[in-house]
Design an enzyme around this catalytic site. Structure first.
Site, PDB file in Angstrom:
ATOM      1  N   LEU A  42      27.207 -15.746 -26.176  1.00 16.51           N
ATOM      2  CA  LEU A  42      26.761 -16.010 -24.811  1.00 16.51           C
ATOM      3  C   LEU A  42      25.689 -14.980 -24.475  1.00 16.51           C
ATOM      4  O   LEU A  42      25.838 -13.795 -24.788  1.00 16.51           O
ATOM      5  CB  LEU A  42      27.922 -15.876 -23.817  1.00 16.51           C
ATOM      6  CG  LEU A  42      28.723 -17.119 -23.464  1.00 16.51           C
ATOM      7  CD1 LEU A  42      29.881 -16.745 -22.550  1.00 16.51           C
ATOM      8  CD2 LEU A  42      27.848 -18.170 -22.787  1.00 16.51           C
ATOM      9  N   ASP A  43      24.618 -15.416 -23.824  1.00 16.20           N
ATOM     10  CA  ASP A  43      23.575 -14.481 -23.424  1.00 16.20           C
ATOM     11  C   ASP A  43      24.147 -13.394 -22.518  1.00 16.20           C
ATOM     12  O   ASP A  43      25.152 -13.591 -21.832  1.00 16.20           O
ATOM     13  CB  ASP A  43      22.453 -15.217 -22.686  1.00 16.20           C
ATOM     14  CG  ASP A  43      21.666 -16.142 -23.608  1.00 16.20           C
ATOM     15  OD1 ASP A  43      21.489 -15.782 -24.783  1.00 16.20           O
ATOM     16  OD2 ASP A  43      21.247 -17.216 -23.144  1.00 16.20           O
ATOM     17  N   LYS A  44      23.476 -12.255 -22.504  1.00 14.89           N
ATOM     18  CA  LYS A  44      23.956 -11.101 -21.742  1.00 14.89           C
ATOM     19  C   LYS A  44      24.157 -11.426 -20.270  1.00 14.89           C
ATOM     20  O   LYS A  44      25.135 -11.008 -19.646  1.00 14.89           O
ATOM     21  CB  LYS A  44      22.979  -9.936 -21.913  1.00 14.89           C
ATOM     22  CG  LYS A  44      23.420  -8.640 -21.253  1.00 14.89           C
ATOM     23  CD  LYS A  44      22.417  -7.532 -21.525  1.00 14.89           C
ATOM     24  CE  LYS A  44      22.835  -6.231 -20.848  1.00 14.89           C
ATOM     25  NZ  LYS A  44      21.840  -5.147 -21.099  1.00 14.89           N
ATOM     26  N   ALA A  46      24.846 -14.251 -18.965  1.00 12.13           N
ATOM     27  CA  ALA A  46      25.780 -15.359 -18.767  1.00 12.13           C
ATOM     28  C   ALA A  46      27.231 -14.871 -18.676  1.00 12.13           C
ATOM     29  O   ALA A  46      27.568 -13.772 -19.114  1.00 12.13           O
ATOM     30  CB  ALA A  46      25.642 -16.372 -19.892  1.00 12.13           C
TER      31      ALA A  46
END
Length: 307
Positions: A42-44, A46
Site C-alpha cells: 500500500l502506498d505510504k 494510503a
C-alpha cells in the site's frame, strides 16, 4: 507482549504516513520474529487492509498474489502531481470537470483495460525500480499492461473531490486510474486519499491495529484455504510421515490426487492437513504444468508446530 514461534495470517489496518515495509516492524516485535511479510504494498499515504503473513506463513505468500482488491478512492480534480498522490509536486492544472463528464467516461475504465503504471512505482525497468530512475532525473517508459476493473462507481461528489469504490485485479494502480479518468473527462487529477477495503475474501472490518496483534493472528488452517478458494487434502498420521519425507504423492494421497471435482481442477494450489487435526497444516501442493500435483512447501511432520 510477544508471542515467539507463532505462524499465521494477520489482517492489519495500515496507518497513513507509514510505508508497508515499516508497518511490519510492530508485527515482528510482537511475534519476536524476523519472518513477516505483507502480500501487497500500500502506498505510504494510503490506509487500509494489509494482509501480513507471520513465521512459516511467509511461505504461503504466492497464494495471495493474484487476489482481487477493493478500494475507496478520493480523487481530487484540477491538479495532477508527479507522484499522482498528495505527497507529490503539482505538474499540471486544469478546469474542474462536471460530474456528468466524469460519469460519461467511466464505462471506458470498466472491464479489461490497458493501464500505464505511475512513474513513481516499484515497477522494474532494466533491473531498476521506476521510482529510482525518476529520482535520478530520468524518464522511464511506463508501458501499458492489462488489468481488470470489475466495478467502478461514484460514492460521492463534492468538487473538487470525488469518492469512488473500485474493485479490481491484482496489479491495478488506482493512482493511474484517477489520472486517466480525469484526462478522459478533459481535466487532471491525483489521489488525495485511498483506503484498501478488501483483499480477496478478507475485509478491512476484520482487521486490527498494532495494539492487538497477538490475539488477532489467524492460524494456517482449513478456514484460510477456504477463504482463498483452494482445496485441501486430509491424510492420516502414516501418510503425514510419508508426505514429510517426500514420497510420491500418488502413493500418499491415493485416487483423490487426480480425481478432483471439476470446480477444483483449476486450483493452482492445495493445502495438506492431518485428518485428525484440521488445523495441522503439513504443507502446500502446487499444480504442475501437466495438471498433476507436485510438492510445494512441506512443513515438519508434526505440522507447523512440529520440530
Amino acid at each position: 507482549m510477544t508471542a515467539p514461534g507463532q505462524h499465521g495470517l494477520l489482517l492489519l489496518n495500515k496507518k497513513s504516513g507509514v510505508t508497508s515495509f515499516d508497518s511490519l516492524k510492530e508485527v515482528k516485535r510482537a511475534f519476536a520474529t524476523g519472518k513477516a511479510g505483507h502480500t501487497g504494498t500500500l502506498d505510504k499515504f494510503a490506509t487500509g487492509l494489509l494482509a501480513v503473513l507471520v513465521g512459516r506463513g511467509v511461505k504461503l505468500a504466492s497464494l495471495f498474489s493474484g487476489l482481487d482488491k477493493e478500494y475507496t478512492a478520493t480523487v481530487r480534480f484540477g491538479e495532477e502531481t508527479d507522484t499522482l498522490d498528495p505527497e507529490g509536486a503539482v505538474i499540471a492544472r486544469s478546469p474542474l470537470p462536471p460530474r456528468n463528464a466524469v460519469e460519461a467516461v467511466l464505462d471506458e475504465f470498466r472491464g479489461d483495460i490497458m493501464q500505464a503504471p505511475p512513474a513513481y512505482s516499484a515497477i522494474h525497468i532494466g533491473g531498476r525500480r521506476a521510482h529510482e530512475l525518476v529520482r535520478e532525473g530520468k524518464a522511464p517508459e511506463m508501458k501499458k499492461r492489462p488489468v481488470t476493473i470489475h466495478s467502478l462507481e461514484i460514492l460521492s461528489w463534492a468538487p473538487p473531490e470525488m469518492t469512488a469504490r473500485v474493485r479490481c485485479s491484482a496489479g491495478t494502480y488506482i493512482r493511474s486510474l484517477a489520472r486517466d479518468i480525469a484526462i478522459a473527462a478533459g481535466s487532471s487529477a491525483h489521489l488525495s486519499g485511498l483506503v484498501r477495503t478488501s483483499v480477496g475474501a478478507f475485509r478491512l472490518e476484520d482487521s486490527t491495529g498494532t495494539e492487538n496483534l497477538v490475539d488477532a493472528l489467524r492460524p494456517l488452517d482449513r478456514n484460510l484455504f477456504q477463504a482463498l478458494s483452494l482445496p485441501c487434502f486430509l491424510i492420516d498420521d502414516r501418510a503425514a510421515k510419508d508426505f514429510s519425507h517426500g514420497k510420491p504423492l500418488r502413493q500418499i494421497l491415493g485416487p483423490q490426487s487426480g480425481d478432483f471435482p471439476a470446480a477444483e481442477k483449476l486450483a493452482r494450489a492445495a493445502g495438506v492437513f492431518r485428518e485428525a487435526s484440521p488445523g495441522d497444516l503439513l504443507g502446500v501442493l502446487e499444480r504442475r504444468e501437466d495438471g498433476a500435483w507436485g510438492y510445494g512447501h512441506v512443513f515438519a511432520a508434526g505440522g507447523i508446530d512440529g520440530a
